[in-house]
Design a protein around this motif. Sequence first.
Motif, short mmCIF file in Angstrom:
data_model
loop_
_atom_site.label_atom_id
_atom_site.label_comp_id
_atom_site.label_asym_id
_atom_site.label_seq_id
_atom_site.Cartn_x
_atom_site.Cartn_y
_atom_site.Cartn_z
N ASN A 23 0.84 -1.19 0.00
CA ASN A 23 0.00 0.00 0.00
C ASN A 23 0.88 1.25 0.00
O ASN A 23 0.60 2.23 -0.70
CB ASN A 23 -0.93 -0.02 1.22
CG ASN A 23 -1.98 1.07 1.17
OD1 ASN A 23 -2.42 1.49 0.11
ND2 ASN A 23 -2.39 1.52 2.33
N TRP A 30 1.91 6.97 -6.76
CA TRP A 30 0.99 8.07 -7.06
C TRP A 30 1.66 9.42 -6.82
O TRP A 30 1.47 10.37 -7.59
CB TRP A 30 -0.29 7.95 -6.24
CG TRP A 30 -1.25 6.95 -6.80
CD1 TRP A 30 -1.57 5.74 -6.25
CD2 TRP A 30 -2.01 7.05 -8.01
NE1 TRP A 30 -2.48 5.10 -7.06
CE2 TRP A 30 -2.77 5.87 -8.14
CE3 TRP A 30 -2.10 8.02 -9.00
CZ2 TRP A 30 -3.61 5.64 -9.21
CZ3 TRP A 30 -2.94 7.80 -10.08
CH2 TRP A 30 -3.69 6.61 -10.17
N GLY A 74 -5.32 12.89 -3.78
CA GLY A 74 -5.99 11.60 -3.95
C GLY A 74 -5.13 10.43 -3.52
O GLY A 74 -5.64 9.42 -3.02
N ARG A 78 -6.44 7.74 -0.94
CA ARG A 78 -6.45 6.34 -1.37
C ARG A 78 -5.67 5.47 -0.39
O ARG A 78 -6.10 4.40 -0.01
CB ARG A 78 -5.87 6.27 -2.78
CG ARG A 78 -5.81 4.90 -3.38
CD ARG A 78 -5.13 4.99 -4.76
NE ARG A 78 -4.80 3.70 -5.27
CZ ARG A 78 -5.50 3.04 -6.18
NH1 ARG A 78 -6.57 3.57 -6.70
NH2 ARG A 78 -5.12 1.85 -6.58
N TRP A 79 -4.47 5.94 0.01
CA TRP A 79 -3.65 5.18 0.95
C TRP A 79 -4.39 4.99 2.27
O TRP A 79 -4.44 3.88 2.80
CB TRP A 79 -2.32 5.90 1.20
CG TRP A 79 -1.56 5.29 2.32
CD1 TRP A 79 -0.72 4.20 2.24
CD2 TRP A 79 -1.60 5.67 3.70
NE1 TRP A 79 -0.24 3.89 3.49
CE2 TRP A 79 -0.75 4.78 4.41
CE3 TRP A 79 -2.26 6.66 4.40
CZ2 TRP A 79 -0.56 4.86 5.78
CZ3 TRP A 79 -2.07 6.75 5.77
CH2 TRP A 79 -1.22 5.86 6.45
N ARG A 81 -7.64 5.11 2.96
CA ARG A 81 -8.80 4.22 2.84
C ARG A 81 -8.37 2.76 2.74
O ARG A 81 -8.97 1.87 3.36
CB ARG A 81 -9.64 4.61 1.62
CG ARG A 81 -10.35 5.94 1.82
CD ARG A 81 -11.09 6.39 0.58
NE ARG A 81 -12.19 5.47 0.31
CZ ARG A 81 -12.68 5.24 -0.89
NH1 ARG A 81 -12.18 5.85 -1.95
NH2 ARG A 81 -13.68 4.40 -1.06
N ALA A 82 -7.32 2.51 1.95
CA ALA A 82 -6.84 1.13 1.79
C ALA A 82 -6.24 0.61 3.10
O ALA A 82 -6.49 -0.54 3.49
CB ALA A 82 -5.81 1.05 0.67
N THR A 94 -13.36 0.87 -3.69
CA THR A 94 -13.15 1.31 -5.07
C THR A 94 -12.64 2.75 -5.02
O THR A 94 -12.88 3.48 -4.06
CB THR A 94 -14.44 1.23 -5.89
OG1 THR A 94 -15.43 2.04 -5.25
CG2 THR A 94 -14.93 -0.20 -6.00
N ASP A 95 -11.97 3.14 -6.07
CA ASP A 95 -11.32 4.45 -6.06
C ASP A 95 -11.46 5.11 -7.42
O ASP A 95 -11.16 4.49 -8.44
CB ASP A 95 -9.85 4.25 -5.71
CG ASP A 95 -9.14 5.54 -5.41
OD1 ASP A 95 -9.71 6.61 -5.66
OD2 ASP A 95 -8.01 5.49 -4.93
N LEU A 97 -9.59 7.57 -8.52
CA LEU A 97 -8.34 8.19 -8.92
C LEU A 97 -7.79 7.66 -10.25
O LEU A 97 -7.40 8.47 -11.10
CB LEU A 97 -7.30 8.07 -7.81
CG LEU A 97 -6.05 8.94 -7.95
CD1 LEU A 97 -6.41 10.41 -8.06
CD2 LEU A 97 -5.13 8.72 -6.76
#
Length: 123
Positions: A23, A30, A74, A78-79, A81-82, A94-95, A97
């Motif tokens: 992750n 990114w 983002g 994203r990081w 949430r994961a 789901t993302d 980005l």
Amino acid sequence: MSPRKPPIHTVGSDPDYRFTLANERTFLAWLRTGLALLAGAVALAGLIHDFGPRALRVVITVLLLALSLVVTIGAYVRWDRAERALRENRSLPTDPLPRLIAIGIAVITAVAAALIFFAEIGG
């Protein structure tokens, strides 16, 4: 106002370290993408002054800067949430980005193609 999320280390339990490191690598990838977009904007704004109409150069520069900002922010979202999903043993969310970056780069490519076209016609 939404309640503040608890610190990441207090959520769930520690996942397999390989997933956390994967992750993190994705997050860093990114960030590299955001930096590359920023570098393109800086190069276009500061180094290329005689290439096509100024208005198109400004449009591409602004698009690159906006996309860089979206990708950078983002990436963290994203990081986070994961990581929370991993710690709570839930499915990864789901993302949007990847779709945003693909659409953004497609738009920038189309405007850059117009810039090249106008530069060739005018020169």
